[in-house]
Write a protein that holds these residues in place. Structure first.
Motif, short mmCIF file in Angstrom:
data_model
loop_
_atom_site.label_atom_id
_atom_site.label_comp_id
_atom_site.label_asym_id
_atom_site.label_seq_id
_atom_site.Cartn_x
_atom_site.Cartn_y
_atom_site.Cartn_z
N ASP A 439 0.81 -1.22 0.00
CA ASP A 439 0.00 0.00 0.00
C ASP A 439 0.84 1.27 0.00
OD1 ASP A 439 0.97 0.15 2.59
OD2 ASP A 439 -0.97 -0.12 3.57
N GLY A 440 2.15 1.16 0.23
CA GLY A 440 3.06 2.30 0.21
C GLY A 440 3.02 3.19 1.43
N VAL A 441 2.17 2.88 2.40
CA VAL A 441 2.05 3.72 3.59
C VAL A 441 2.31 2.95 4.89
CG1 VAL A 441 0.44 5.32 2.49
CG2 VAL A 441 -0.45 3.36 3.76
N THR A 442 2.38 1.63 4.81
CA THR A 442 2.59 0.80 6.00
C THR A 442 4.02 0.30 6.05
OG1 THR A 442 0.29 0.05 5.98
CG2 THR A 442 1.86 -1.26 7.25
N VAL A 443 4.71 0.55 7.17
CA VAL A 443 6.05 0.00 7.37
C VAL A 443 5.89 -1.43 7.86
CG1 VAL A 443 8.22 0.19 8.62
CG2 VAL A 443 7.04 2.26 7.86
N ALA A 444 6.22 -2.38 6.97
CA ALA A 444 6.06 -3.79 7.29
C ALA A 444 7.32 -4.38 7.90
CB ALA A 444 5.69 -4.57 6.02
N GLY A 445 8.46 -3.73 7.66
CA GLY A 445 9.74 -4.21 8.17
C GLY A 445 10.76 -3.10 8.09
N ILE A 446 12.00 -3.44 8.43
CA ILE A 446 13.07 -2.44 8.40
C ILE A 446 14.35 -3.12 7.96
CG2 ILE A 446 13.46 -2.77 10.88
CD1 ILE A 446 14.34 0.17 11.02
N HIS A 447 15.00 -2.55 6.95
CA HIS A 447 16.26 -3.13 6.46
C HIS A 447 17.35 -2.95 7.51
CE1 HIS A 447 19.70 -4.14 4.05
NE2 HIS A 447 20.22 -2.94 4.27
N ASN A 448 18.19 -4.00 7.68
CA ASN A 448 19.26 -3.82 8.67
C ASN A 448 20.62 -4.34 8.27
OD1 ASN A 448 18.48 -6.64 9.16
ND2 ASN A 448 19.64 -6.48 11.07
N THR A 449 20.75 -5.23 7.27
CA THR A 449 22.10 -5.73 7.01
C THR A 449 22.16 -6.48 5.69
OG1 THR A 449 23.95 -6.97 8.02
CG2 THR A 449 21.76 -7.98 8.16
N HIS A 450 23.38 -6.67 5.21
CA HIS A 450 23.60 -7.58 4.09
C HIS A 450 25.00 -8.15 4.21
CE1 HIS A 450 25.86 -4.23 2.32
NE2 HIS A 450 26.29 -5.05 1.39
N ASN A 451 25.20 -9.31 3.60
CA ASN A 451 26.48 -10.01 3.69
C ASN A 451 27.45 -9.40 2.69
OD1 ASN A 451 28.55 -12.15 3.10
ND2 ASN A 451 27.39 -13.23 4.71
N VAL A 452 28.53 -8.81 3.21
CA VAL A 452 29.44 -8.04 2.37
C VAL A 452 30.38 -8.92 1.56
CG1 VAL A 452 31.32 -6.34 2.40
CG2 VAL A 452 29.32 -6.03 3.87
N ASP A 453 31.03 -9.90 2.21
CA ASP A 453 32.06 -10.66 1.49
C ASP A 453 31.97 -12.17 1.65
OD1 ASP A 453 33.08 -11.11 4.04
OD2 ASP A 453 34.62 -9.55 3.86
N GLY A 454 30.84 -12.68 2.12
CA GLY A 454 30.66 -14.12 2.22
C GLY A 454 31.07 -14.73 3.54
N GLY A 455 31.57 -13.90 4.47
CA GLY A 455 31.96 -14.40 5.78
C GLY A 455 30.75 -14.95 6.54
N GLN A 456 31.04 -15.70 7.60
CA GLN A 456 29.98 -16.40 8.31
C GLN A 456 29.80 -15.87 9.73
OE1 GLN A 456 29.90 -20.90 9.50
NE2 GLN A 456 29.01 -20.76 7.46
N CYS A 457 28.70 -15.19 9.96
CA CYS A 457 28.25 -14.74 11.29
C CYS A 457 29.14 -13.65 11.89
CB CYS A 457 28.17 -15.93 12.26
SG CYS A 457 27.19 -17.33 11.68
N THR A 458 29.99 -13.02 11.10
CA THR A 458 30.84 -11.95 11.60
C THR A 458 30.20 -10.60 11.30
OG1 THR A 458 32.10 -11.90 9.53
CG2 THR A 458 32.92 -13.33 11.29
N VAL A 459 30.76 -9.52 11.85
CA VAL A 459 30.24 -8.19 11.58
C VAL A 459 30.23 -7.93 10.08
CG1 VAL A 459 30.63 -5.72 11.91
CG2 VAL A 459 31.00 -7.30 13.81
N ASP A 460 29.12 -7.48 9.57
CA ASP A 460 28.89 -7.20 8.14
C ASP A 460 28.77 -8.47 7.31
OD1 ASP A 460 28.89 -4.45 8.51
OD2 ASP A 460 31.06 -4.31 8.25
N ASN A 461 28.71 -9.60 7.95
CA ASN A 461 28.56 -10.88 7.24
C ASN A 461 27.55 -11.76 7.98
OD1 ASN A 461 30.58 -10.84 4.93
ND2 ASN A 461 31.89 -10.34 6.67
N PRO A 462 26.26 -11.39 7.94
CA PRO A 462 25.27 -12.18 8.65
C PRO A 462 25.13 -13.58 8.06
CG PRO A 462 24.21 -10.62 7.19
CD PRO A 462 25.67 -10.27 7.19
N CYS A 463 24.78 -14.52 8.93
CA CYS A 463 24.54 -15.88 8.48
C CYS A 463 23.15 -16.32 8.94
CB CYS A 463 25.60 -16.83 9.02
SG CYS A 463 25.62 -16.97 10.83
N GLU A 464 22.55 -17.20 8.19
CA GLU A 464 21.25 -17.77 8.54
C GLU A 464 21.46 -19.04 9.36
OE1 GLU A 464 18.79 -18.41 5.13
OE2 GLU A 464 19.36 -16.51 4.18
N VAL A 465 20.63 -19.21 10.36
CA VAL A 465 20.65 -20.42 11.17
C VAL A 465 19.27 -21.06 11.07
CG1 VAL A 465 21.07 -21.42 13.44
CG2 VAL A 465 22.33 -19.37 12.73
#
Length: 510
Positions: A439-465
């Motif tokens: 609808d363009g008016v409802t905040v459904a979520g908030i962006h917070n991170t992306h994996n920069v260089d493929g690292g695992q669970c480190t700063v700037d390299n989030p991992c999924e569990v």
């Protein structure tokens, strides 16, 4: 694009490349006579961190035209190549940035190059600013040819004279100048084709931060001619790199004469985005918010100033002092408020921060500011999302909701993974951008991170569990956080009450 700092006078890099060590115009002196063509560009937004408003240098080329660096005109909110600014002005023909000379409003800008150009930016860092009203100042001519190596040149500007950005004494209001030479291009290790290497080899005479767009002048009979404009330093204790404007005389003359009129860029609608300088925010209202309640600003927990919330903990009801310019459709401030209280912040379970503003929802509505509705339902796989950044809107889609996301000692739950697409590629600095529902008016979520260089669970390299404990990390994969848990914790007066029934944020006592 190679890494190089620009001598730009703004609070932050503004999508450019970092801050530069001080390079005071050593070897220079205060000018004793004004140059009619020399001027100070005072953009207004984003406001430079100095009382006089000076951001860059300009040179008058015709009664309604001044020349500066492209990255100075890149201070427009969306980084457009060509368009109509707001609140830009120049003061020309005065030694002082605060008085004298002539003041004129800028009503159009034309940039020769931008940082995203395939043909490159360096060596093309020039822009023309059109003035709403003519000035009487005598213009300067463009030099007939590139000055040879070791040619004498004069440089000038109002750039910083020391490296303490919080010290008013570092920002001269009186014009300074120095005589130096054009070095062989090989002297500047980062010089690109179309650039002049200007100053002493050891940097003891060079342009300073906030001298961008300022001139390198050569003698032309009894007067001066313009050979180059400041683009950026070659490094510490080194000369300065100037764009050779003689290489672009044809483009400059064609635009000034009206032979070429570059079309305005199509500006994306970025209404409601709040520039937090390194992060982004949005003003949100919960389902029960009233017009006289203080407005709430939503961003990431990792975007708070000072102390970050510790793993497993939250910051609650802390003092704050943070400017919140709320963008209009083109990115200029429609309204400006100040965050005077950090109501809540955590990086555990989700990554959010809520600031209380010094203006109510009713006051912001009266000023025409965009306020979004805070979503109460979780994002599901397949949901369309629009990432509301300050200079563009990215079209994203929730590819999956992952059980746990880990990064640098923190864990968030039910995180939103975006589908990989050309239209949804977040980068550092997009943190805190609202994820808008269809609808363009409802905040459904908030962006917070992306994996920069493929690292695992480190700063700037989030991992999924996964639920079975499987850990996955994929380079360039982006993530957002759910916000539906916020509304149950909101009490009257925009207070966060962790004891309310249904409140499940970190630290909840219900």
């Amino acid at each position: 694009m190679r890494s190089r700092f620009l001598l730009l006078g703004a609070v932050t890099a503004l999508t450019l490349v970092g801050a530069v060590p001080a390079q005071a115009i050593v070897g220079g002196t205060e000018s004793t006579e004004a140059y009619s063509f020399m001027g100070s560009f005072q953009p207004g937004f984003p406001a430079p961190p100095r009382a006089d408003g000076h951001g860059c240098g300009v040179e008058v080329l015709a009664p309604q035209w001044v020349l500066t660096a492209s990255h100075c005109a890149g201070k427009n909110p969306t980084g457009a190549r060509t368009g109509v600014p707001r609140g830009w002005k120049v003061r020309v023909g005065s030694l002082d940035t605060t008085s004298g000379g002539e003041v004129a409003e800028v009503d159009h800008y034309y940039r020769l190059a931008t940082s995203g150009d395939e043909g490159g930016f360096w060596g093309k860092d020039v822009a023309l600013l059109h003035l709403k009203t003519p000035v009487r100042a005598e213009p300067v001519r463009i030099a007939a040819a590139t000055p040879p190596d070791n040619s004498p040149v004069r440089i000038m500007g109002w750039g910083m004279t020391c490296d303490d950005s919080k010290n008013p004494a570092c920002y001269p209001t009186r014009l300074r100048e120095a005589d130096t030479v054009v070095q062989p291009a090989s002297t500047c290790k980062n010089a690109s084709p179309g650039e002049l290497c200007v100053g002493r080899r050891d940097g003891s005479v060079a342009a300073s931060n906030m001298d961008s767009g300022g001139p390198a002048l050569v003698r032309d009979g009894d007067g001066w001619a313009l050979a180059g404009v400041v683009s950026g330093p070659d490094g510490v204790h080194a000369p300065t790199l100037y764009t050779d404007v003689t290489k672009h005389a044809a483009w400059i003359n064609d635009v000034i004469s009206g032979k070429v009129v570059p079309p305005d860029d199509e500006i994306p609608n970025v209404e409601g985005a709040v520039e937090l300088y390194g992060c982004v925010g949005s003003v949100v209202r919960g389902p029960a918010a009233k017009p006289d309640d203080p407005a709430l600003l939503l961003t990431n927990g990792h975007c708070v100033l000072g102390e970050r919330p510790a793993p497993g903990a939250a910051l609650v009801d802390r003092p704050a002092d943070r400017l919140a310019p709320i963008a209009d459709r083109q990115g200029y401030p429609q309204a400006t408020a100040r965050a005077n209280r950090l109501a809540y912040a955590t990086m555990t379970g989700t990554d959010i921060a809520l600031y209380r503003l010094d203006k109510t929802y009713g006051q912001l509505a009266a000023e025409g500011a965009k306020v979004f509705q805070l979503g109460s339902n979780p994002v599901r796989a397949g949901d369309p999302l629009t990432m509301a950044y300050t200079s563009e809107r990215m079209n994203c889609r929730a590819e999956a909701v992952v059980p746990h996301l880990r990064e640098g000692g923190y864990q968030q739950d039910d995180s939103i993974r975006y589908a990989t697409s050309a239209g949804c590629k977040p980068w550092p600095g997009t943190s805190g951008s609202a994820l808008l529902a269809a609808d363009g008016v409802t905040v459904a979520g908030i962006h917070n991170t992306h994996n920069v260089d493929g690292g695992q669970c480190t700063v700037d390299n989030p991992c999924e569990v996964a639920r079975d404990g499987t850990v996955t990390s994929v380079r360039d994969r982006g993530y957002g956080q759910q916000v539906y848990r916020i509304a149950p914790c909101l009490a009257e007066g925009s207070e966060v009450d962790l004891s309310r029934p249904g409140c499940a944020l970190t630290g909840a006592r219900g």
